[in-house]
Design a protein around this motif. Structure first.
Motif, PDB file in Angstrom:
ATOM      1  N   LEU A  74       0.265   3.841  -2.571  1.00 43.68           N
ATOM      2  CA  LEU A  74      -0.920   4.697  -2.544  1.00 43.68           C
ATOM      3  C   LEU A  74      -0.750   5.874  -1.598  1.00 43.68           C
ATOM      4  CD1 LEU A  74      -3.868   2.180  -2.431  1.00 43.68           C
ATOM      5  CD2 LEU A  74      -3.027   3.496  -4.353  1.00 43.68           C
ATOM      6  N   THR A  75       0.010   5.633  -0.540  1.00 45.66           N
ATOM      7  CA  THR A  75       0.048   6.638   0.505  1.00 45.66           C
ATOM      8  C   THR A  75       1.131   7.658   0.227  1.00 45.66           C
ATOM      9  OG1 THR A  75       1.492   5.175   1.722  1.00 45.66           O
ATOM     10  CG2 THR A  75      -0.826   5.106   2.291  1.00 45.66           C
ATOM     11  N   SER A  76       0.771   8.887   0.414  1.00 47.52           N
ATOM     12  CA  SER A  76       1.781   9.928   0.374  1.00 47.52           C
ATOM     13  C   SER A  76       1.832  10.488   1.777  1.00 47.52           C
ATOM     14  CB  SER A  76       1.393  11.010  -0.625  1.00 47.52           C
ATOM     15  OG  SER A  76       0.183  11.595  -0.233  1.00 47.52           O
ATOM     16  N   GLU A  89      -3.373  -4.396  -3.574  1.00 51.47           N
ATOM     17  CA  GLU A  89      -4.522  -3.551  -3.285  1.00 51.47           C
ATOM     18  C   GLU A  89      -5.769  -4.405  -3.030  1.00 51.47           C
ATOM     19  OE1 GLU A  89      -2.973   0.126  -6.098  1.00 51.47           O
ATOM     20  OE2 GLU A  89      -4.399  -1.328  -6.879  1.00 51.47           O
ATOM     21  N   THR A 123       1.579  12.701   4.080  1.00 45.65           N
ATOM     22  CA  THR A 123       1.292  14.134   4.139  1.00 45.65           C
ATOM     23  C   THR A 123       1.843  14.768   5.406  1.00 45.65           C
ATOM     24  OG1 THR A 123      -0.859  13.385   4.835  1.00 45.65           O
ATOM     25  CG2 THR A 123      -0.731  14.392   2.664  1.00 45.65           C
ATOM     26  N   LEU A 181     -17.975   7.928  -9.948  1.00 45.73           N
ATOM     27  CA  LEU A 181     -17.763   9.111  -9.139  1.00 45.73           C
ATOM     28  C   LEU A 181     -17.643  10.291 -10.086  1.00 45.73           C
ATOM     29  CD1 LEU A 181     -15.198   7.801  -6.541  1.00 45.73           C
ATOM     30  CD2 LEU A 181     -17.630   8.123  -6.236  1.00 45.73           C
ATOM     31  N   LEU A 192     -10.918   3.039  -4.386  1.00 41.85           N
ATOM     32  CA  LEU A 192     -10.922   3.022  -2.931  1.00 41.85           C
ATOM     33  C   LEU A 192     -11.737   4.186  -2.374  1.00 41.85           C
ATOM     34  CD1 LEU A 192      -7.241   1.914  -2.366  1.00 41.85           C
ATOM     35  CD2 LEU A 192      -9.274   0.634  -1.750  1.00 41.85           C
ATOM     36  N   LEU A 220      -9.484   2.934   5.375  1.00 40.58           N
ATOM     37  CA  LEU A 220      -9.108   2.021   4.291  1.00 40.58           C
ATOM     38  C   LEU A 220      -7.613   2.122   4.006  1.00 40.58           C
ATOM     39  CD1 LEU A 220     -11.966   2.642   1.710  1.00 40.58           C
ATOM     40  CD2 LEU A 220     -11.934   1.096   3.625  1.00 40.58           C
ATOM     41  N   HIS A 221      -6.914   2.798   4.888  1.00 37.75           N
ATOM     42  CA  HIS A 221      -5.465   2.979   4.755  1.00 37.75           C
ATOM     43  C   HIS A 221      -5.103   3.712   3.473  1.00 37.75           C
ATOM     44  CE1 HIS A 221      -5.513   0.134   8.036  1.00 37.75           C
ATOM     45  NE2 HIS A 221      -6.233  -0.667   7.274  1.00 37.75           N
ATOM     46  N   VAL A 222      -5.937   4.651   3.088  1.00 35.72           N
ATOM     47  CA  VAL A 222      -5.613   5.489   1.935  1.00 35.72           C
ATOM     48  C   VAL A 222      -5.294   6.865   2.471  1.00 35.72           C
ATOM     49  CG1 VAL A 222      -6.413   6.387  -0.266  1.00 35.72           C
ATOM     50  CG2 VAL A 222      -7.322   4.237   0.596  1.00 35.72           C
ATOM     51  N   ASP A 223      -4.170   7.381   2.066  1.00 32.25           N
ATOM     52  CA  ASP A 223      -3.787   8.705   2.519  1.00 32.25           C
ATOM     53  C   ASP A 223      -3.593   9.608   1.308  1.00 32.25           C
ATOM     54  OD1 ASP A 223      -2.955  10.890   3.870  1.00 32.25           O
ATOM     55  OD2 ASP A 223      -1.013  10.074   4.480  1.00 32.25           O
ATOM     56  N   VAL A 224      -4.645  10.286   0.916  1.00 33.86           N
ATOM     57  CA  VAL A 224      -4.520  11.246  -0.183  1.00 33.86           C
ATOM     58  C   VAL A 224      -5.057  12.581   0.307  1.00 33.86           C
ATOM     59  CG1 VAL A 224      -4.727   9.576  -2.056  1.00 33.86           C
ATOM     60  CG2 VAL A 224      -6.784  10.605  -1.126  1.00 33.86           C
ATOM     61  N   ALA A 264      -7.167   3.022  -9.244  1.00 35.93           N
ATOM     62  CA  ALA A 264      -7.225   2.207  -8.031  1.00 35.93           C
ATOM     63  C   ALA A 264      -7.594   3.059  -6.821  1.00 35.93           C
ATOM     64  CB  ALA A 264      -5.879   1.523  -7.805  1.00 35.93           C
ATOM     65  N   VAL A 265      -6.975   4.219  -6.722  1.00 44.46           N
ATOM     66  CA  VAL A 265      -7.284   5.105  -5.593  1.00 44.46           C
ATOM     67  C   VAL A 265      -8.721   5.598  -5.719  1.00 44.46           C
ATOM     68  CG1 VAL A 265      -6.661   7.218  -4.393  1.00 44.46           C
ATOM     69  CG2 VAL A 265      -4.888   5.784  -5.366  1.00 44.46           C
ATOM     70  N   MET A 305     -25.127   8.443  -6.699  1.00 45.80           N
ATOM     71  CA  MET A 305     -24.693   8.906  -5.383  1.00 45.80           C
ATOM     72  C   MET A 305     -25.890   9.217  -4.498  1.00 45.80           C
ATOM     73  SD  MET A 305     -21.648  11.588  -5.932  1.00 45.80           S
ATOM     74  CE  MET A 305     -19.942  11.100  -6.000  1.00 45.80           C
ATOM     75  N   ALA A 316     -23.586   9.409 -12.555  1.00 44.14           N
ATOM     76  CA  ALA A 316     -22.840   9.232 -11.307  1.00 44.14           C
ATOM     77  C   ALA A 316     -23.537   9.949 -10.163  1.00 44.14           C
ATOM     78  CB  ALA A 316     -21.413   9.752 -11.470  1.00 44.14           C
ATOM     79  N   ILE A 317     -24.025  11.144 -10.446  1.00 39.09           N
ATOM     80  CA  ILE A 317     -24.706  11.933  -9.420  1.00 39.09           C
ATOM     81  C   ILE A 317     -25.951  11.193  -8.931  1.00 39.09           C
ATOM     82  CG2 ILE A 317     -26.213  13.960  -9.271  1.00 39.09           C
ATOM     83  CD1 ILE A 317     -23.392  14.646  -8.630  1.00 39.09           C
ATOM     84  N   ARG A 343     -16.652   6.012   0.223  1.00 38.41           N
ATOM     85  CA  ARG A 343     -17.964   6.646   0.147  1.00 38.41           C
ATOM     86  C   ARG A 343     -19.058   5.688   0.623  1.00 38.41           C
ATOM     87  NH1 ARG A 343     -20.906  10.562  -1.940  1.00 38.41           N
ATOM     88  NH2 ARG A 343     -23.047   9.952  -2.301  1.00 38.41           N
ATOM     89  N   MET A 357       0.822  -1.207   0.000  1.00 40.14           N
ATOM     90  CA  MET A 357       0.000   0.000   0.000  1.00 40.14           C
ATOM     91  C   MET A 357       0.852   1.251   0.000  1.00 40.14           C
ATOM     92  SD  MET A 357      -2.924  -0.914  -0.344  1.00 40.14           S
ATOM     93  CE  MET A 357      -3.935   0.528  -0.073  1.00 40.14           C
ATOM     94  N   SER A 362      -5.041   7.866  -9.496  1.00 37.34           N
ATOM     95  CA  SER A 362      -5.092   6.625 -10.253  1.00 37.34           C
ATOM     96  C   SER A 362      -6.463   5.965 -10.065  1.00 37.34           C
ATOM     97  CB  SER A 362      -3.999   5.669  -9.777  1.00 37.34           C
ATOM     98  OG  SER A 362      -4.341   5.161  -8.516  1.00 37.34           O
ATOM     99  N   GLU A 365      -5.623  -5.627   0.466  1.00 39.89           N
ATOM    100  CA  GLU A 365      -6.014  -4.534   1.349  1.00 39.89           C
ATOM    101  C   GLU A 365      -7.542  -4.400   1.386  1.00 39.89           C
ATOM    102  OE1 GLU A 365      -4.200  -1.740   3.856  1.00 39.89           O
ATOM    103  OE2 GLU A 365      -3.187  -3.068   2.458  1.00 39.89           O
TER     104      GLU A 365
END
Lengths: 344, 513
Positions: A4-6, B179, A8, B94, B152, B132-136, B148-149, A230, A226-227, B157, A1, B146, B182
């Motif tokens: 995916l993570t930055s 992923e 911050t 989305l 997620l 979900l262990h996503v850090d954006v 994939a993100v 949602m 999409a809306i 949501r 993972m 991406s 995860e």
């Protein structure tokens, strides 16, 4: 993972700020602000003189002369962000002006007349909205139809220019507050006040409400799919943006009548295109999905400033304005094209 | 899963019709709290339709939906969400031009008065993503991330609503292996909390890894409900494609064109490590002049994607393609046509026929494309081509001026074949050339393909009907979970039964066998 993570937490705050500032969503608006600044610099260099070019009086005059356009452009921004277009607004301006000019001599009270004028605009917008949403007609065609309808109705009301002589109306048109002297004079009038209030209302509506965010969501170009998934209602939103645009056109009709103190069936021909041009110059993506109300305000200022520069340059003829607007518009559309192309 | 608990969702006799198609026909489905229930079936079996009925996108023509003991009719997705049904749809549904925070929170955004509180919204979104262990950055534009993100984010949501039911429609199709792991960890966590999870995936491995129970659909009908540990893969596959195992074995493959080592020299088509991320894993493929190679696999396994790479409809991001020993790049189908590669799409209606043009115009289309838009193809030449192919392919009625939409499916397919054959290709890629056409027309198309190969054309033949593939192909490649795997030489011992077994195999076992 880890991909995916930055982290911050370890990213410096200024870097996040920088990335936010260079976000491509802001690029078109940044472009219009840059254009505005560039034009002010050119104006300062050529006509600066002793008192300078950018004076409170210039800003005041820009707002006074273009308040009706600003109101039209605010409504148009909502429509264009959903990916639609409203061609009827110029004709609605003419219609409301004539309605005011005919109803006032009949002795109806001023507030009632103004309310009727606004509601005529809302009704025209509602027609477009229903055609687009319920009958699935393209916005271009639906609003073109309403444009002819409104223009035709204006001709039914009168084919002559009707002067508005009502006292209450005249005093409303003349009302103003001035601050400062000469070049530093800033004149605030009713039309400007209305336009600025609508700007604030539009800003909050678009950027701070669920409705406003749904407007963007519809503009993503999947027919509101999409809306809807949602759990938000795309159809209702599309209907409303045309009502908003029509209402703005009704209000702009009043402002234009205040400005010219008359109603005439041939006013506002091509005014819808001016509004669209101002919106696009203000950084709203013509294909929908992106734009800012304050950008639109900048776009209207750029539009007004072009006229000022042309007249100061002594190129009196109106077509020079058109030529410059056209050139600026083309540049902006190309910039947008690149920005939206990168998105895909 | 104990049967004692009552189902949180119970759908009975769900029927829904679209113009001309019965998408669902009396389907029953139930979902228990704290279980992962896989909905299985080929593309078009009605999985997505059933999900859309449950989430209020479609309204069922007949049938009952009971949620938590209360009978419900959902007229919109918002009502289903209020009832605690949360969905992550197949394509990322989305809004790309809004921020991550808005996409996660919209509809449930924190507000002060009527106004959205952006700060609180971003904070809340960050929290849901962190689970979900996503850090954006929640302020970032969604489309800048991406796929994939984004996927997620869609799942984040779905967890915002306090969901009793979470529907995951192909949630893993754009995710990498790690992923997926995860995601499954999150799914298990939700399951522990008593959430009922409906899981749809084409990946059998994943289904067996995560699900407790399955419901199999075929052609809009219910096949049955099974406990996952009690349903072997092989049985599942034959239930999905709808043939009893014994019956499958009994169909005799005929007209084996035994592949002797007659094919040497340069292959006409040679793919080395050709692949596209997220569509099909890199694969090698050789296709010699006069050879027919069949690609078999379940719908959605990656066989069409592989063909599209060869034809240049999609751009590969790895590997090379050689035609007649020369390395080529096909950035566009037009380029493929110029290299004498023609492709007939599996989606005849959407990517093939132009119903409002005449038969003649449809046939002439590809010839015109090859010539270039500005060069007029003489009328006489077109007439000649049209006459020749209508004759050769036995297109009925033999009236070139008829609108194509008025022809039967089989004849439309033959017109499509004629269109590509008119360009005299050396390589023909046929994706489901016999889908939806009657038995007689099928046989004609098959006969035609064999004839073409006899005259030296190379054919890549894709079909869901194994018997058909076995009838025409010399070699068969199995496509499974996006991997173009085992090459099998056609012979008397290669039967539909064998193909089914091979498809059902896990890749590990496949490597041993």
């Amino acid at each position: 993972m880890t991909t995916l993570t930055s982290p911050t937490s370890t990213t410096p705050r200024w870097r996040t700020a920088l990335r936010r500032a260079t976000d491509r969503r802001y690029m078109p608006v940044a472009g219009s602000v840059l254009t505005l600044v560039l034009m002010l610099v050119v104006g300062e260099m050529r006509y600066g003189g002793s008192s300078g070019f950018l004076t409170p009086r210039l800003v005041s005059n820009l707002l006074v002369d273009n308040s009706y356009l600003l109101v039209l452009a605010i409504g148009m921004t909502f429509v264009i962000i959903t990916g639609g277009i409203d061609l009827s607004v110029g004709a609605v301006v003419a219609l409301t002006g004539l309605v005011i000019a005919t109803l006032l001599p009949m002795g109806l009270p001023l507030p009632v007349v103004l309310l009727v004028a606004v509601l005529i605009g809302s009704a025209m917008g509602l027609i477009i909205g229903v055609m687009v949403q319920v009958f699935d007609i393209q916005p271009f065609i639906a609003s073109l139809g309403v444009m002819f309808l409104a223009r035709g109705l204006a001709n039914v009301v009168s084919v002559n220019s009707l002067a508005i002589t009502d006292e209450g109306f005249a005093s409303l048109a003349a009302w103003n507050v001035t601050f400062g002297e000469k070049a530093n004079q800033f004149r605030l009038n009713a039309a400007m006040l209305v336009a600025l209030v609508l700007l604030i209302v539009g800003f909050y509506l678009l950027h701070y409400t669920r409705f406003g965010r749904t407007v963007y969501g519809v503009g993503v170009g999947d027919a509101g799919n999409a809306i809807d998934l949602m759990g938000l209602r795309a159809g209702r939103t599309v209907l409303w943006v045309y009502v908003i645009s029509g209402t703005c056109a009704g209000i702009a009709g009043i402002l234009f009548a205040l400005y010219t103190k008359s109603g005439y069936n041939l006013t506002g021909i091509g005014m819808e295109l001016d509004a669209i041009a101002a919106v696009v110059i203000g950084g709203t993506i013509l294909t929908g999905g992106g734009g800012y109300i304050l950008g639109t305000a900048v776009g209207v200022m750029v539009y007004g400033l072009i006229q000022v520069l042309i007249s100061r340059e002594g190129l009196g003829e109106a077509w020079w304005t058109k030529i410059f607007i056209g050139a600026v518009l083309l540049v902006f559309v190309i910039v947008q094209r690149f920005l939206t192309a990168r998105r895909r | 899963m104990s049967q004692a608990t009552s189902p949180v969702v119970e759908m009975t006799g769900i029927t829904i019709e679209f113009p001309g198609v019965k998408a669902l026909d009396g389907v029953d489905f139930r979902l228990f709290p704290g279980e992962v229930h896989a909905l299985m079936g080929e593309n078009g079996a009605g999985k997505s339709t059933l999900i859309k009925v449950l989430t209020g996108v479609y309204q069922a023509g007949a049938g009952r939906i009971v949620v938590d003991g209360v009978e419900r009719t959902f007229s919109g997705t918002d009502e289903a969400q209020e009832a605690g049904i949360s969905t992550v749809y197949q394509e990322v549904n989305l809004v790309g031009n809004l921020s991550v925070a808005e996409n996660v929170m919209l509809g449930h955004e924190p507000r002060t008065g009527p106004f959205i509180s952006w700060r609180a919204m971003r904070r809340a979104a960050r929290e849901y993503l962190a689970r979900l262990h996503v850090d954006v950055d929640p302020g970032a534009e969604l489309s800048s991330l991406s796929v994939a993100v984004q996927q997620l984010c869609a799942i984040a949501r779905a967890t915002v609503v306090d969901a009793k039911v979470l529907i995951l429609d192909e949630p893993t199709s754009s995710l990498q292996k790690n992923e997926v792991d995860e995601l499954f960890a999150v799914v298990r966590e939700l399951k522990e909390r008593g959430v009922a999870i409906l899981f749809v995936s084409h990946f059998l491995d994943q289904v067996y890894e995560i699900s407790d129970r399955m419901t199999v659909l075929r052609n809009g009908r219910l096949v049955g409900e099974y406990l996952t540990p009690e349903l072997p893969r092989l049985e599942l596959v034959s239930k999905m494609i709808g043939r009893a195992e014994g019956e499958l074995g009994s169909i005799e493959a005929r007209a084996h064109r035994v592949a002797e080592s007659a094919h040497d020299g340069t292959p006409r088509v040679r793919a080395v490590g050709l692949g596209k991320h997220g569509r099909v894993e890199p694969f090698d493929l050789e296709l010699f002049p006069g050879q027919i190679v069949g690609l078999v696999g379940l719908l959605g396994s990656g066989r069409t994607e592989a063909a599209r790479l060869i034809y240049g409809a999609d751009r590969p991001d790895s590997g090379e393609l050689e035609l007649d020993g020369k390395r080529v790049r096909l950035p566009h189908p037009n380029a493929a046509l110029r290299h004498d590669v023609a492709f007939s799409s599996e989606d005849r209606k959407r990517e093939g026929i132009i119903g409002d043009l005449t038969v003649r115009e449809n046939i002439a289309l590809a010839v015109q494309t090859v010539r270039g838009v500005w060069r007029r193809v003489p009328k006489k030449e077109i007439d000649e081509i049209v006459d020749r192919f209508m004759e050769a392919l036995n297109i009925h009625p033999r009236n070139p001026a008829m609108l194509l939409k008025n022809l039967s499916g089989g004849n439309q397919q033959k017109v499509l074949l004629a269109r590509w054959l008119a360009t005299s290709p050396k390589v023909l890629v046929l994706d489901e050339p016999t889908r939806g056409i009657d038995v007689g027309a099928k046989a004609e198309v098959q006969r035609l393909v064999i004839e073409l190969a006899d005259r030296g054309m190379s054919v890549l033949f894709i079909s869901s009907e194994f018997e058909e593939v076995l009838r025409v192909s010399e070699r068969v490649r199995i496509v499974r979970d996006r991997v173009v795997a085992d090459e099998l030489v056609n012979g008397p011992e290669l039967t539909s039964q064998v193909l089914v077994e091979r498809i059902a195999q896990t890749p590990e076992k496949g490597a041993v066998a």
